[in-house]
Design a protein around this motif. Structure first.
Motif, PDB file in Angstrom:
ATOM      1  N   PRO A  96      -2.247  -4.459 -38.096  1.00 56.53           N
ATOM      2  CA  PRO A  96      -1.849  -5.719 -38.542  1.00 56.53           C
ATOM      3  C   PRO A  96      -3.612  -6.133 -38.577  1.00 56.53           C
ATOM      4  CG  PRO A  96      -0.403  -5.557 -36.859  1.00 56.53           C
ATOM      5  CD  PRO A  96      -1.153  -4.198 -36.800  1.00 56.53           C
ATOM      6  N   GLY A  97      -3.946  -6.747 -39.756  1.00 59.69           N
ATOM      7  CA  GLY A  97      -5.159  -7.227 -39.853  1.00 59.69           C
ATOM      8  C   GLY A  97      -6.340  -6.597 -40.317  1.00 59.69           C
ATOM      9  N   ASP A 214      -4.171  -7.018 -31.099  1.00 56.78           N
ATOM     10  CA  ASP A 214      -4.218  -6.371 -32.743  1.00 56.78           C
ATOM     11  C   ASP A 214      -5.263  -7.409 -33.467  1.00 56.78           C
ATOM     12  OD1 ASP A 214      -2.856  -8.296 -34.121  1.00 56.78           O
ATOM     13  OD2 ASP A 214      -1.162  -7.296 -33.535  1.00 56.78           O
ATOM     14  N   ALA A 216      -4.595  -9.118 -36.097  1.00 58.45           N
ATOM     15  CA  ALA A 216      -3.903  -9.906 -37.060  1.00 58.45           C
ATOM     16  C   ALA A 216      -4.558 -11.748 -37.117  1.00 58.45           C
ATOM     17  CB  ALA A 216      -2.473 -10.312 -36.537  1.00 58.45           C
TER      18      ALA A 216
END
Ligand code: XBP
Ligand code: MG
Length: 230
Positions: A96-97, A214, A216
């Protein structure tokens, strides 16, 4: 200071690739008739040894098995071929991200680089699988483990990436998932964001600029807290 380049580790940082590596090692061992099976528990321990060939050598040492460097290289070449094929056949998702941060960097003409322990072939396999593009199309600079004398936690691969970027470490920001990677980036003088992965959760990340589950909610270009960090 806003970074002029972002330098990403690959395994565990761009994507959770280690289970694919583990499967490729085990398939190569089976094909060679070695009767070895690296379980998740064994692999977690062996991951402290960076680099596949080095990992196999340590494993052989522990078991009193005498494989020559050439035999280890051949076994590892087969593992790489299997990993590349699995990557092409399977679905591997970016963490994510990652895609958003890369897009933000591109939009600001901020350079994108890779500093990885794994080989260039495996980086190419990932960019093909994720973006249908070559490594060079996705990253301005790629520094790989097979191009340097010493793998992480040595700083060599980050120094090589910085040399190719023609930037001082103060101008870049590194992204890592492991203690070995963090040590390498820090020794090269880089500020480092750590997002622990399935195999590195719980490691000591002292010295990281930030440790996040993460990427995100993170942007190196955001105002406020993130801007102060970046
Ligand atoms: C990851 C690794 C690599 C992979 C296997 O380190 O240690 O060795 O597990 O790659 P990092 P090869 O993410 O810190 O760069 O088998 O191609 O060496
Ligand atoms: Mg990693």
């Amino acid at each position: 200071m806003r970074p002029a380049a972002l330098i990403f580790d690959v395994d565990g940082t761009l994507a959770e690739t280690e289970e694919l590596h583990r499967a490729a090692f085990n398939d190569a061992f089976a094909a060679a008739g070695l009767g070895w099976e690296w379980t998740q528990g064994i692999y977690r321990r062996l991951l402290k040894v960076t680099g596949g060939k080095e990992r196999i050598a340590v494993w052989c040492g522990e078991r009193g098995v005498a494989l020559s460097p050439a035999e280890i290289a051949a076994l590892h070449a087969d593992k790489t071929a299997r990993y590349v094929a699995m990557m092409a056949a399977g679905r591997i998702a970016l963490r994510p991200g990652v895609a958003r941060i890369m897009a933000e960097a591109r939009a600001r003409s901020v350079a994108l680089a890779i500093a990885t322990t794994t080989s260039r072939a495996n980086v190419e396999a990932l960019t093909r699988a994720v973006w249908g593009a070559t490594g060079a199309e996705m990253f301005d600079v790629i520094a790989a483990g097979d191009e340097v004398a010493a793998k992480k936690p040595a700083p060599d691969v980050y120094r090589l990436a910085l040399e190719r970027l023609a930037l001082p470490p103060s101008a870049a920001l590194a992204f890592e998932d492991s203690r070995n990677g963090l040590l390498a980036a820090r020794e090269a003088g880089l500020r480092t964001i750590v997002t622990p992965s399935i195999y590195t959760a719980g490691e000591d990340f002292t010295g990281a600029l930030s440790v996040l589950p993460d990427l995100a909610g993170y942007s190196p270009f955001a105002t406020g807290k993130a801007a102060a960090m970046g």
